[in-house]
Write an enzyme that holds these catalytic residues in place. Structure first.
Site, mmCIF file in Angstrom:
data_model
loop_
_atom_site.group_PDB
_atom_site.id
_atom_site.type_symbol
_atom_site.label_atom_id
_atom_site.label_comp_id
_atom_site.label_asym_id
_atom_site.label_seq_id
_atom_site.Cartn_x
_atom_site.Cartn_y
_atom_site.Cartn_z
ATOM 1 N N LYS A 129 0.835 -1.211 0.000
ATOM 2 C CA LYS A 129 0.000 0.000 0.000
ATOM 3 C C LYS A 129 0.868 1.258 0.000
ATOM 4 O O LYS A 129 0.474 2.286 -0.559
ATOM 5 C CB LYS A 129 -0.969 -0.018 1.181
ATOM 6 C CG LYS A 129 -2.091 -1.018 0.977
ATOM 7 C CD LYS A 129 -3.264 -0.796 1.903
ATOM 8 C CE LYS A 129 -4.365 -1.816 1.614
ATOM 9 N NZ LYS A 129 -5.399 -1.854 2.649
ATOM 10 N N LYS A 171 -3.979 -10.400 -7.353
ATOM 11 C CA LYS A 171 -5.219 -10.655 -6.599
ATOM 12 C C LYS A 171 -6.370 -9.810 -7.178
ATOM 13 O O LYS A 171 -6.145 -8.672 -7.571
ATOM 14 C CB LYS A 171 -4.967 -10.254 -5.134
ATOM 15 C CG LYS A 171 -6.096 -10.535 -4.184
ATOM 16 C CD LYS A 171 -5.795 -9.974 -2.803
ATOM 17 C CE LYS A 171 -6.094 -8.481 -2.743
ATOM 18 N NZ LYS A 171 -6.146 -7.922 -1.373
ATOM 19 N N LYS A 196 -10.954 -4.631 -5.541
ATOM 20 C CA LYS A 196 -11.925 -3.606 -5.948
ATOM 21 C C LYS A 196 -11.240 -2.280 -6.263
ATOM 22 O O LYS A 196 -11.822 -1.422 -6.901
ATOM 23 C CB LYS A 196 -12.998 -3.431 -4.872
ATOM 24 C CG LYS A 196 -12.459 -3.136 -3.488
ATOM 25 C CD LYS A 196 -13.499 -3.407 -2.405
ATOM 26 C CE LYS A 196 -12.826 -3.490 -1.043
ATOM 27 N NZ LYS A 196 -13.575 -4.177 -0.030
HETATM 28 P P1 TYM Z 1 -10.802 -6.444 3.026
HETATM 29 O O1 TYM Z 1 -11.898 -5.470 3.172
HETATM 30 O O2 TYM Z 1 -9.665 -6.097 2.126
HETATM 31 O O3 TYM Z 1 -11.370 -7.838 2.516
HETATM 32 C C1 TYM Z 1 -12.406 -8.511 3.209
HETATM 33 C C2 TYM Z 1 -12.172 -10.009 3.125
HETATM 34 O O4 TYM Z 1 -12.118 -10.450 1.762
HETATM 35 C C3 TYM Z 1 -10.957 -11.236 1.553
HETATM 36 N N1 TYM Z 1 -10.486 -11.014 0.171
HETATM 37 C C4 TYM Z 1 -10.292 -11.994 -0.718
HETATM 38 N N2 TYM Z 1 -10.425 -13.334 -0.620
HETATM 39 C C5 TYM Z 1 -10.150 -14.062 -1.720
HETATM 40 N N3 TYM Z 1 -9.745 -13.525 -2.903
HETATM 41 C C6 TYM Z 1 -9.579 -12.181 -3.037
HETATM 42 N N4 TYM Z 1 -9.195 -11.668 -4.206
HETATM 43 C C7 TYM Z 1 -9.866 -11.357 -1.914
HETATM 44 N N5 TYM Z 1 -9.827 -10.016 -1.697
HETATM 45 C C8 TYM Z 1 -10.205 -9.831 -0.413
HETATM 46 C C9 TYM Z 1 -9.950 -10.705 2.564
HETATM 47 O O5 TYM Z 1 -8.945 -11.656 2.835
HETATM 48 C C10 TYM Z 1 -10.833 -10.429 3.756
HETATM 49 O O6 TYM Z 1 -11.022 -11.605 4.510
HETATM 50 N N6 TYM Z 1 -8.044 -5.919 7.141
HETATM 51 C C11 TYM Z 1 -9.246 -6.530 6.617
HETATM 52 C C12 TYM Z 1 -10.502 -6.086 7.351
HETATM 53 C C13 TYM Z 1 -10.430 -6.308 8.823
HETATM 54 C C14 TYM Z 1 -10.493 -7.582 9.473
HETATM 55 C C15 TYM Z 1 -10.403 -7.268 10.878
HETATM 56 C C16 TYM Z 1 -10.584 -8.891 9.041
HETATM 57 C C17 TYM Z 1 -10.331 -5.350 9.775
HETATM 58 N N7 TYM Z 1 -10.315 -5.935 11.014
HETATM 59 C C18 TYM Z 1 -10.417 -8.295 11.813
HETATM 60 C C19 TYM Z 1 -10.610 -9.897 9.988
HETATM 61 C C20 TYM Z 1 -10.507 -9.599 11.370
HETATM 62 C C21 TYM Z 1 -9.395 -6.112 5.171
HETATM 63 O O7 TYM Z 1 -8.863 -5.134 4.738
HETATM 64 O O8 TYM Z 1 -10.256 -6.886 4.465
#
Ligand code: TYM
Length: 350
Positions: free
Chosen positions: A130, A212, A215
């Site tokens: 990032k 990956k 969005k």
């Molecule tokens: P975020 O918002 O980027 O994504 C949410 C969830 O989607 C999964 N994900 C994917 N899985 C498979 N293939 C992909 N291309 C893909 N893109 C995203 C992510 O692994 C995630 O599980 N930091 C986290 C949000 C968060 C969180 C937490 C998660 C904040 N606090 C505590 C678990 C526990 C995040 O940015 O997810």
């Protein structure tokens, strides 16, 4: 953990003995969730609700690490909550809330930050990625992002965290922080395990299958959004990058595009790769892509219909979030008070 999640509607705990394990997970309200978010995480959130006590969170504070237009962030936070409800999150048995509505997360985050080393945060690949993406805004929040995520998880003593593969490094640091704190101050936190799906833990970009699916990708054809209509889904899959071999065969190294489509198909149909290969033997990529697209659309369209219905009822969504924040706060406040006491902060008179 001795406390269970209380259900406000019935005033009862949702399960009888024995005590169920606890789940916490979150998703950021940056943009509309993709197929990757759905397959990697959200779909499992809904499936796990029957067997675990679940807390699910819209991680709005994490979204502030990149610049967001304030009105859009507010709108997307509610939309995401509605989409999670549409995807099957049951707000009675599970707790659905917005991260910033439970101030205890940031309160715990500070204590954890004081127990996390600069070196270990510097090694986080997501921070490096990032920072490279937004060189003009490498802020302190981006650096301490994993500490807030650790607080999100540890504050509920979650046993299990359903996430996609890209979050596993953040789970490892969460465990390290918890372990270190427990060693210094005595048993306080549960060490959480990740729950990463067998198929679909990392859905790749349709345009560049080495990357990956995300969005925030500027190429709209690289991702399928959970809100894309059937025609858009079909169009995007038709354009998906494959290869010149012309046979549906699972080989991530040499056929990353086709393998990614097979993974998506497998995640939705439950079919093994060998069965998918047999199903499309002798057929071209056109037929295969259409089958994948139709399968995805069949799964997403009913969620979209429900989403439209739920989002129209703003008062309902806001009511769910208010109830969720109250239920989450009851658990989180107790843990923060315990941690503050343990680290030697003088308790205020109550
Ligand atoms: P975020 O918002 O980027 O994504 C949410 C969830 O989607 C999964 N994900 C994917 N899985 C498979 N293939 C992909 N291309 C893909 N893109 C995203 C992510 O692994 C995630 O599980 N930091 C986290 C949000 C968060 C969180 C937490 C998660 C904040 N606090 C505590 C678990 C526990 C995040 O940015 O997810």
């Amino acid at each position: 953990m001795s406390e269970t999640i209380q259900n406000n509607q019935t005033g009862q705990t949702p399960q009888a003995q024995p005590k169920r394990k606890r789940i916490l997970s979150g998703i950021q309200p940056t943009g509309t969730p993709t197929l990757g978010n759905y397959v990697g995480a959200v779909r499992n959130w809904a499936l796990l609700q029957n067997d675990y006590d679940c807390l699910y969170m819209v991680a709005d504070l994490h979204s502030l690490t990149v610049r967001e237009e304030p009105a859009a962030l507010r709108r997307r936070t509610r939309e995401l909550a509605a989409l999670l409800l549409a995807a099957g999150i049951d707000p009675v048995n599970s707790v659905l809330f917005v991260q910033s509505h439970v101030p205890a997360h940031t309160q715990l985050s500070w204590v954890l930050a004081c127990n996390t080393q600069f070196g270990e945060l510097s090694r986080m690949t997501q921070f490096k990625d990032k920072s490279a993406k937004h060189p003009d805004n490498v802020n302190g929040g981006l650096f301490t992002y994993p500490v807030l995520m650790a607080a999100d998880i540890l504050i509920y003593n979650a046993d299990l965290v359903p996430v996609g593969q890209d979050q596993t490094q953040h789970l490892e640091i969460t465990r390290d922080i918890a372990q270190r704190f427990n060693n210094l101050y005595g048993p306080t936190f549960t060490l959480p395990e990740g729950y990463v799906p067998a198929a679909g833990a990392k859905i790749m970009s349709l345009a560049e299958p080495a990357k990956k699916m995300s969005k925030s990708d500027p190429n709209v054809n690289s991702f399928v959004l959970m809100t894309d209509d059937r025609d858009t889904i079909v169009r995007k899959f038709k354009r998906a990058v494959t290869d010149s071999e012309g046979s549906v065969r699972f080989d991530v190294q040499n056929k990353p595009g086709v393998s990614n489509l097979m993974t998506i198909y497998s995640a939705f149909t439950g079919k093994a790769m060998a069965d998918i290969e047999a199903e499309f033997a002798g057929k071209g990529y056109g037929d295969f892509k259409l089958a994948v697209a139709e399968t995805v659309a069949d799964a997403l369209v009913p969620i979209q219909t429900e989403y439209g219905r739920i989002l129209a009822d703003k008062a309902y969504v806001d009511g769910v979030l208010k109830d969720g924040a109250a239920r989450a706060s009851r658990l989180a406040d107790r843990l923060v008070a315990k941690v503050y006491r343990k680290v030697g902060l003088l308790q205020p008179e109550r």
